[in-house]
Write a protein that holds these residues in place. Structure first.
Motif, mmCIF file in Angstrom:
data_model
loop_
_atom_site.group_PDB
_atom_site.id
_atom_site.type_symbol
_atom_site.label_atom_id
_atom_site.label_comp_id
_atom_site.label_asym_id
_atom_site.label_seq_id
_atom_site.Cartn_x
_atom_site.Cartn_y
_atom_site.Cartn_z
ATOM 1 N N ALA A 123 0.860 -1.185 0.000
ATOM 2 C CA ALA A 123 0.000 0.000 0.000
ATOM 3 C C ALA A 123 0.897 1.236 0.000
ATOM 4 C CB ALA A 123 -0.897 0.002 1.224
ATOM 5 N N PRO A 124 0.509 2.313 -0.672
ATOM 6 C CA PRO A 124 1.380 3.494 -0.734
ATOM 7 C C PRO A 124 1.697 4.066 0.646
ATOM 8 C CG PRO A 124 -0.821 3.995 -1.557
ATOM 9 C CD PRO A 124 -0.746 2.512 -1.418
ATOM 10 N N GLU A 125 0.740 3.959 1.577
ATOM 11 C CA GLU A 125 1.005 4.449 2.932
ATOM 12 C C GLU A 125 2.102 3.616 3.606
ATOM 13 O OE1 GLU A 125 -2.954 5.617 1.574
ATOM 14 O OE2 GLU A 125 -1.977 3.643 1.772
ATOM 15 N N HIS A 126 2.091 2.312 3.354
ATOM 16 C CA HIS A 126 3.108 1.432 3.927
ATOM 17 C C HIS A 126 4.477 1.763 3.323
ATOM 18 C CE1 HIS A 126 4.210 -2.928 5.292
ATOM 19 N NE2 HIS A 126 5.097 -2.032 5.667
ATOM 20 N N LEU A 131 9.921 4.335 3.929
ATOM 21 C CA LEU A 131 10.918 5.321 3.513
ATOM 22 C C LEU A 131 11.179 6.345 4.617
ATOM 23 C CD1 LEU A 131 9.779 5.930 -0.180
ATOM 24 C CD2 LEU A 131 11.584 4.404 0.661
ATOM 25 N N MET A 132 10.142 6.748 5.331
ATOM 26 C CA MET A 132 10.339 7.706 6.421
ATOM 27 C C MET A 132 11.135 7.084 7.561
ATOM 28 S SD MET A 132 6.860 10.018 6.608
ATOM 29 C CE MET A 132 5.653 8.687 6.496
ATOM 30 N N GLN A 133 10.930 5.790 7.826
ATOM 31 C CA GLN A 133 11.703 5.134 8.871
ATOM 32 C C GLN A 133 13.175 5.027 8.482
ATOM 33 O OE1 GLN A 133 9.500 1.475 9.279
ATOM 34 N NE2 GLN A 133 8.300 2.254 11.004
ATOM 35 N N ASN A 159 10.205 2.591 -7.704
ATOM 36 C CA ASN A 159 9.156 1.656 -8.102
ATOM 37 C C ASN A 159 7.805 2.048 -7.510
ATOM 38 O OD1 ASN A 159 11.059 0.182 -9.513
ATOM 39 N ND2 ASN A 159 11.408 -1.280 -7.848
ATOM 40 N N ALA A 160 7.804 2.450 -6.241
ATOM 41 C CA ALA A 160 6.546 2.804 -5.590
ATOM 42 C C ALA A 160 5.937 4.062 -6.207
ATOM 43 C CB ALA A 160 6.789 2.998 -4.095
ATOM 44 N N VAL A 161 6.787 5.038 -6.534
ATOM 45 C CA VAL A 161 6.293 6.268 -7.159
ATOM 46 C C VAL A 161 5.736 5.977 -8.544
ATOM 47 C CG1 VAL A 161 7.068 8.463 -8.136
ATOM 48 C CG2 VAL A 161 7.703 7.831 -5.800
ATOM 49 N N HIS A 167 0.399 10.015 -5.234
ATOM 50 C CA HIS A 167 0.234 9.883 -3.780
ATOM 51 C C HIS A 167 1.174 10.871 -3.088
ATOM 52 C CE1 HIS A 167 0.006 8.092 0.234
ATOM 53 N NE2 HIS A 167 -1.124 7.512 -0.181
ATOM 54 N N GLY A 168 0.619 11.918 -2.497
ATOM 55 C CA GLY A 168 1.431 13.003 -1.961
ATOM 56 C C GLY A 168 2.375 12.571 -0.853
#
Length: 609
Positions: A123-126, A131-133, A159-161, A167-168
């Motif tokens: 999921a994009p949130e995951h 990435l933030m971690q 890949n996710a982008v 997805h902001g």
């Protein structure tokens, strides 16, 4: 995740793992596979052994349990097995934990992480959270040598982008990672797409940071200003704007933003730290740094660690490092140690007595170099500056010897492990010296006149090879800081530590004078109650030094002046006198750092990434 104490190579670990698998001892095999992963986390043979182990156990995940103190190799092995079992998101969470533990290791550089299919399953949130971690564990920017270990995460971000191009949150997190690993243009592109797709405060902050990393200050300030528009109550953005303005020399504008933040919340930690740092940058008044140290002491539960105080103190005399000794005796010592004898001959002739610590250091480091003195110039440098103090040195004509016994071997070893010529700031030096609290008073005093040999460390070898005087000064500084921790149950006014330090301050002119005065100044930094007395002592000692410097050379005068300017609550008249002494007034030579390259080498480990 504690360090593993084994030193087997990956090949050795793999060989033992295969033997254990053949014997059916899967727990033993798992330990060796985990060890091999630590040694070579991307080696195909290691992953082949892990797959073989998984096949023998029906998945193998439970062979690598997550205990309270899990071994990093076991965590990484479990991550790969979870991915193989159809739970790549859970596996990725564990790989990120390993990266947080050792960011310089390429834990994620394996095919399942870089495959486009992973981004499609997340999921994009995951993905954004992952990435933030990763970013939270990294310096900004990451040193060039550490970037290859993070390449797999940047591929995951790409890949996710690609899968979630609008997805902001994901675009902003990807931008943050790209910025840290030096892909600044990509960071700007992703962050710009993010704020277009989903305008938000965080999106603008990420964009502002990306612009700032590219040196595009105007665009950075515009983005951060829009972030304030999204959330006027997020005072951390105010501090970011102020820092960005200050970096371009616009201090007045920067302080306006900080004042706006403080008007909303006078105790907001980011604003307070930034405000004191910027005010110190503007006028150089140490009172701002003392106030910041007081704030840090009174607010131990700040939301995150700040480096403003250390940044301001770094490389400044006595605020962040010991000052190099000056005078003809140590000049001759340095030349002799590096083999530049020039016109030294067998003797150095001095117009007046050198500090006893200088004479002893020369005699120890270069025993063939004689120090000759033309005569005694009043006031006699061999006499204490006040009567009644307990002597540290004993003179026989122009020769000098310690008047106190040598310290114990335990004390010598303790201080050898602690000594360094630099510290983040005075309160940090005070805290570090607590390791000397259990030493006896005789040991701490003995260290001042009987410094041990430098340790066989990088710092010790550099000091011994280029400037033995600096090592001696460091020992004396830390021994005096240790005195601050002696019998702290005694009230300050009647304490042993106060009495001994004052004796040392008013003894004969010596490097110990500076070390003891620095300890008193440090006490004033950490305890506001002693500030009036310490400021008075510093003022009296500097006035005495200035009077002596008017009639004869005084090698420690300029260093005492730097100490005065580091003193909390110093009166304006003494500060003016200190500035005059530092500037070369009253016949005191203008101080210089004859060891600039040496300082750069010694303090490099303390610099921020």
């Amino acid at each position: 995740m504690p360090e593993d104490d084994r030193a087997l190579s990956a090949a050795e670990e793999l060989a033992l793992a295969r033997l254990a698998i053949d014997e059916g001892d899967l727990d033993h095999a798992a330990g060796h596979v985990a060890g091999a992963l630590v040694q070579a986390p991307t080696l195909p043979e290691v992953h082949e052994a892990l797959a073989r182990l998984a096949a023998a156990d029906g998945g193998g995940v439970e062979l690598f349990p997550l205990n309270h103190h899990a071994f990093v190799g076991a965590v990484v092995a479990r991550a790969h097995l979870l991915a193989a079992a159809g739970h790549p998101g859970d596996g990725l969470d564990l790989l990120v934990a390993a990266t947080g533990y050792a960011p310089q290791t390429d834990w994620a550089g394996v095919p399942w992480v870089t495959a486009p299919e992973l981004a499609e399953r997340l999921a994009p949130e995951h993905a954004a959270r992952i990435l933030m971690q990763v970013c939270a564990a990294l310096p900004d920017p990451v040193p060039r040598a550490g970037r290859p270990a993070l390449a797999a995460y940047l591929t995951l971000a790409r890949n996710a982008v690609t899968v979630h191009p609008e997805h902001g949150l994901l675009l902003g997190a990807a931008s943050a990672l790209a910025r840290r690993v030096g892909e600044v243009a990509l960071a700007i592109r992703w962050a710009s797409r993010g704020v277009r797709a989903q305008p938000s405060k965080m999106g603008e902050v990420w964009l502002g940071y990306a612009y700032r990393s590219a040196g595009r200050t105007r665009e950075a300030l515009a983005a951060l200003g829009r972030a304030v528009g999204h959330d006027p109550d997020d005072l951390a953005v105010y501090a970011d704007i102020a820092g960005t303005l200050a970096d371009t020399g616009r201090l007045d504008e920067a302080l306006e933003w900080i004042d706006r933040a403080l008007a909303r919340d006078p105790s907001f930690d980011c604003a307070v730290h930034t405000a004191h740092r910027l005010r110190f940058q503007r006028d150089g008044e140490v009172a701002h740094l003392v106030a910041l140290a007081d704030f840090v002491r009174d607010h131990p539960d700040d939301t995150h660690e700040h480096g403003d105080l250390a940044e301001c103190c770094r490389s400044r005399p006595w605020l962040g490092q010991v000052t190099p000794a000056t005078g003809p005796a140590v000049d001759a010592l340095r030349r002799a140690v590096v083999g530049d004898h020039g016109d030294l001959g067998d003797a150095v002739r001095l117009a007046a007595p050198a500090p006893p610590s200088a004479l002893r250091t020369v005699a120890t480091a270069v025993p063939g170099l004689r120090i000759e003195m033309a005569g005694v110039v009043e006031p006699d440098a061999r006499e204490p500056r006040r009567p009644g103090v307990r002597p540290l040195w004993r003179y026989d004509g122009t020769s000098v010897a310690p008047a106190v016994p040598a310290p114990s071997s335990t004390a010598a070893e303790r201080i050898r492990q602690l000594v360094h010529p630099a510290w983040p700031h005075p309160p940090a030096a005070y805290d570090a010296a607590v390791g000397l609290a259990t030493l006896e008073l005789a040991d701490l005093v003995g260290l001042l006149a009987h410094p041990p040999e430098p340790p066989a460390t990088a710092v010790g070898r550099v000091l011994a090879g280029q400037d033995p005087s600096l090592w001696v000064r460091c020992v004396q500084v830390w021994a005096c800081l240790g005195l601050l921790h002696h019998r702290t149950d005694e009230p300050w006014d009647s304490s042993t530590r106060r009495r001994v330090l004052l004796d040392l301050v008013w003894g004969v002119e010596d490097w110990v004078t500076e070390a003891a005065l620095f300890a008193l100044v440090t006490a004033a930094w950490v305890d506001p109650a002693v500030r009036p007395e310490v400021a008075g002592v510093v003022a009296e000692r500097l006035a005495d030094a200035a009077a002596v410097a008017r009639v004869r050379p005084m090698p420690v005068a300029a260093s005492l002046a730097h100490l005065a300017l580091a003193t909390p609550d110093l009166d304006r008249e003494t500060a003016t006198l200190a500035a005059e002494l530092i500037g070369g007034g009253l016949g005191v030579p203008r101080p210089r750092n004859p060891l600039a390259r040496l300082w750069q080498r010694l303090t490099a480990p303390l610099r921020r990434p």
